[in-house]
Scaffold this motif. Structure first.
Motif, PDB file in Angstrom:
ATOM      1  N   GLN A 118      80.246   7.624  39.615  1.00  0.00           N
ATOM      2  CA  GLN A 118      81.011   8.465  40.119  1.00  0.00           C
ATOM      3  C   GLN A 118      81.177  10.154  40.174  1.00  0.00           C
ATOM      4  OE1 GLN A 118      83.339   7.953  43.091  1.00  0.00           O
ATOM      5  NE2 GLN A 118      82.679  10.055  43.547  1.00  0.00           N
ATOM      6  N   ALA A 119      81.182  10.307  38.914  1.00  0.00           N
ATOM      7  CA  ALA A 119      81.157  11.662  37.790  1.00  0.00           C
ATOM      8  C   ALA A 119      79.548  12.361  38.358  1.00  0.00           C
ATOM      9  CB  ALA A 119      81.391  11.520  36.476  1.00  0.00           C
ATOM     10  N   ALA A 120      78.656  11.332  38.816  1.00  0.00           N
ATOM     11  CA  ALA A 120      77.299  11.765  38.465  1.00  0.00           C
ATOM     12  C   ALA A 120      77.470  12.636  40.341  1.00  0.00           C
ATOM     13  CB  ALA A 120      76.037  11.880  38.671  1.00  0.00           C
ATOM     14  N   HIS A 121      77.718  12.019  41.210  1.00  0.00           N
ATOM     15  CA  HIS A 121      78.037  11.747  42.635  1.00  0.00           C
ATOM     16  C   HIS A 121      79.095  12.984  42.726  1.00  0.00           C
ATOM     17  CE1 HIS A 121      78.759  11.253  46.863  1.00  0.00           C
ATOM     18  NE2 HIS A 121      79.912  11.970  46.311  1.00  0.00           N
ATOM     19  N   TYR A 122      79.749  13.551  42.131  1.00  0.00           N
ATOM     20  CA  TYR A 122      80.358  14.882  41.700  1.00  0.00           C
ATOM     21  C   TYR A 122      79.914  15.879  41.783  1.00  0.00           C
ATOM     22  CZ  TYR A 122      84.936  12.470  42.380  1.00  0.00           C
ATOM     23  OH  TYR A 122      86.505  11.592  43.102  1.00  0.00           O
ATOM     24  N   LEU A 123      79.012  15.986  40.937  1.00  0.00           N
ATOM     25  CA  LEU A 123      78.891  16.804  40.332  1.00  0.00           C
ATOM     26  C   LEU A 123      77.392  17.461  41.030  1.00  0.00           C
ATOM     27  CD1 LEU A 123      78.282  16.168  36.565  1.00  0.00           C
ATOM     28  CD2 LEU A 123      79.846  17.854  37.754  1.00  0.00           C
ATOM     29  N   LYS A 124      77.299  16.424  42.317  1.00  0.00           N
ATOM     30  CA  LYS A 124      76.431  17.313  43.271  1.00  0.00           C
ATOM     31  C   LYS A 124      77.446  18.087  43.853  1.00  0.00           C
ATOM     32  CE  LYS A 124      73.816  13.118  43.769  1.00  0.00           C
ATOM     33  NZ  LYS A 124      73.500  11.237  44.862  1.00  0.00           N
ATOM     34  N   GLU A 125      78.326  18.316  44.104  1.00  0.00           N
ATOM     35  CA  GLU A 125      78.859  19.278  45.002  1.00  0.00           C
ATOM     36  C   GLU A 125      79.741  20.305  43.902  1.00  0.00           C
ATOM     37  OE1 GLU A 125      80.185  17.617  48.485  1.00  0.00           O
ATOM     38  OE2 GLU A 125      77.998  17.796  48.610  1.00  0.00           O
ATOM     39  N   THR A 126      80.657  19.726  42.826  1.00  0.00           N
ATOM     40  CA  THR A 126      81.105  19.759  41.946  1.00  0.00           C
ATOM     41  C   THR A 126      80.780  20.875  40.654  1.00  0.00           C
ATOM     42  OG1 THR A 126      82.508  18.597  43.294  1.00  0.00           O
ATOM     43  CG2 THR A 126      83.667  19.695  41.293  1.00  0.00           C
ATOM     44  N   PRO A 127      81.905  21.766  40.238  1.00  0.00           N
ATOM     45  CA  PRO A 127      80.445  22.474  38.974  1.00  0.00           C
ATOM     46  C   PRO A 127      80.860  21.428  38.122  1.00  0.00           C
ATOM     47  CG  PRO A 127      82.493  23.878  40.045  1.00  0.00           C
ATOM     48  CD  PRO A 127      82.529  22.873  40.704  1.00  0.00           C
ATOM     49  N   ALA A 128      82.410  20.629  37.617  1.00  0.00           N
ATOM     50  CA  ALA A 128      82.971  20.363  36.511  1.00  0.00           C
ATOM     51  C   ALA A 128      84.077  18.375  36.688  1.00  0.00           C
ATOM     52  CB  ALA A 128      83.089  21.008  35.760  1.00  0.00           C
ATOM     53  N   CYS A 129      83.737  17.843  36.413  1.00  0.00           N
ATOM     54  CA  CYS A 129      84.295  16.781  36.499  1.00  0.00           C
ATOM     55  C   CYS A 129      84.599  16.362  35.080  1.00  0.00           C
ATOM     56  CB  CYS A 129      83.685  15.338  37.339  1.00  0.00           C
ATOM     57  SG  CYS A 129      82.563  14.066  36.230  1.00  0.00           S
ATOM     58  N   ILE A 130      86.053  15.876  35.086  1.00  0.00           N
ATOM     59  CA  ILE A 130      86.781  15.356  33.659  1.00  0.00           C
ATOM     60  C   ILE A 130      87.893  13.920  33.941  1.00  0.00           C
ATOM     61  CG2 ILE A 130      88.735  16.495  33.903  1.00  0.00           C
ATOM     62  CD1 ILE A 130      88.696  17.201  31.144  1.00  0.00           C
ATOM     63  N   GLY A 131      87.611  13.052  32.926  1.00  0.00           N
ATOM     64  CA  GLY A 131      88.409  12.069  33.169  1.00  0.00           C
ATOM     65  C   GLY A 131      89.576  11.423  31.635  1.00  0.00           C
ATOM     66  N   THR A 132      90.630  11.547  32.635  1.00  0.00           N
ATOM     67  CA  THR A 132      91.707  12.121  31.341  1.00  0.00           C
ATOM     68  C   THR A 132      92.011  10.215  30.347  1.00  0.00           C
ATOM     69  OG1 THR A 132      94.187  12.472  31.100  1.00  0.00           O
ATOM     70  CG2 THR A 132      93.702  11.220  32.848  1.00  0.00           C
ATOM     71  N   ALA A 133      91.997  11.105  29.642  1.00  0.00           N
ATOM     72  CA  ALA A 133      92.430   9.827  28.690  1.00  0.00           C
ATOM     73  C   ALA A 133      94.635   9.694  28.658  1.00  0.00           C
ATOM     74  CB  ALA A 133      91.440  10.151  26.915  1.00  0.00           C
ATOM     75  N   SER A 134      94.107   8.244  28.569  1.00  0.00           N
ATOM     76  CA  SER A 134      96.173   7.842  28.373  1.00  0.00           C
ATOM     77  C   SER A 134      96.485   8.166  27.401  1.00  0.00           C
ATOM     78  CB  SER A 134      96.283   6.874  27.812  1.00  0.00           C
ATOM     79  OG  SER A 134      95.238   6.030  29.716  1.00  0.00           O
ATOM     80  N   ASP A 135      96.050   9.323  25.871  1.00  0.00           N
ATOM     81  CA  ASP A 135      96.806   9.895  24.494  1.00  0.00           C
ATOM     82  C   ASP A 135      97.024  11.111  25.228  1.00  0.00           C
ATOM     83  OD1 ASP A 135      93.843  10.710  24.403  1.00  0.00           O
ATOM     84  OD2 ASP A 135      94.035   8.966  23.137  1.00  0.00           O
ATOM     85  N   GLY A 136      96.224  11.943  25.880  1.00  0.00           N
ATOM     86  CA  GLY A 136      96.116  13.160  26.332  1.00  0.00           C
ATOM     87  C   GLY A 136      94.797  13.880  26.074  1.00  0.00           C
ATOM     88  N   GLY A 137      94.268  13.655  26.164  1.00  0.00           N
ATOM     89  CA  GLY A 137      92.499  14.020  25.697  1.00  0.00           C
ATOM     90  C   GLY A 137      91.729  13.560  26.745  1.00  0.00           C
ATOM     91  N   TYR A 138      90.434  12.834  26.498  1.00  0.00           N
ATOM     92  CA  TYR A 138      89.802  13.396  28.592  1.00  0.00           C
ATOM     93  C   TYR A 138      88.303  11.901  27.140  1.00  0.00           C
ATOM     94  CZ  TYR A 138      86.795  17.236  26.633  1.00  0.00           C
ATOM     95  OH  TYR A 138      86.331  17.980  26.017  1.00  0.00           O
TER      96      TYR A 138
END
Length: 222
Positions: A118-138
């Motif tokens: 899904q991240a790779a798919h997003y990056l076809k059209e979006t400059p960046a993506c991120i997945g948040t971690a439950s502890d406040g990081g990613y």
């Protein structure tokens, strides 16, 4: 558009990996758990056709990583702190000719590889993506080649609850609104490990991890 997944990996030497778990479980057990995490992740990646670029901590040689994990594309981490190592790994992947890169850690044995797709798919059209971690990081961050910026990696208070929010803020100051992936949690603490162990899907999803967990929690029937 060509995409690559970069996975940060450290050799599973006792006392060098998952040290917070090691303080509670013993460093040998923590190292065995971490080794299982990585092997399960790579197995699940392969099942979805994902061939990661292994960014390894060079305190051990590439040959030792190959003996442990087999034939992959390998890249030594370079930099004085985590942020610099992450930025340099992404930049190196772009130098190799990729148009977009997704970077993730290796203490995510139950990570659904679909998140990476899904991240790779997003990056076809979006400059960046991120997945948040439950502890406040990613647990994941990705960029198109033209959008990579070192500003989100410099002078960051890593391993704090501020990391995700600070990263989003810095990206927005660069005019970038990243696509968000579902929340997930890496395995750093006994509480994280207990939640992982209590997940009934674990024996099928990450069998090597499940086998080690049975030794860590021998009294449990999960």
């Amino acid at each position: 558009m060509s995409n690559v997944v970069i996975t940060f990996v450290k050799y599973p030497e006792a006392g060098m990996v998952k040290t917070r778990l090691g303080e509670k479980l013993g460093y040998d057990a923590a190292a065995k758990l971490y080794s299982a995490f990585v092997r399960d992740m790579l197995h699940n990646f392969a099942a979805k056709g994902i061939a990661p670029l292994i960014a390894y901590d060079p305190f051990r040689t590439e040959a030792e990583y190959r003996k442990w994990l087999g034939e992959h594309n390998y890249l030594p981490q370079q930099g004085s702190d985590l942020g610099e190592r992450m930025y340099n790994a992404l930049r190196s992947a772009f130098v190799r000719g990729f148009d977009s890169c997704v970077l993730t850690g290796s203490d995510l044995p139950d990570l659904d590889p679909e998140y990476l797709l899904q991240a790779a798919h997003y990056l076809k059209e979006t400059p960046a993506c991120i997945g948040t971690a439950s502890d406040g990081g990613y647990y994941l961050i990705g960029f198109q080649k033209k959008s990579l910026t070192d500003s989100i990696f410099k002078n960051m208070e890593w391993s704090t609850k501020k990391v995700f929010a600070s990263t989003i803020s810095r990206l927005k100051r660069k005019g970038i609104t990243p696509k968000l992936l579902p929340e997930h949690q890496d395995i750093d603490t006994i509480a994280d490990l207990t939640l992982l162990h209590e997940n009934p899907a674990i024996p099928k999803l990450c069998p090597e991890t499940a086998a080690v967990l049975k030794k860590v929690f021998p009294e449990s029937s999960v």
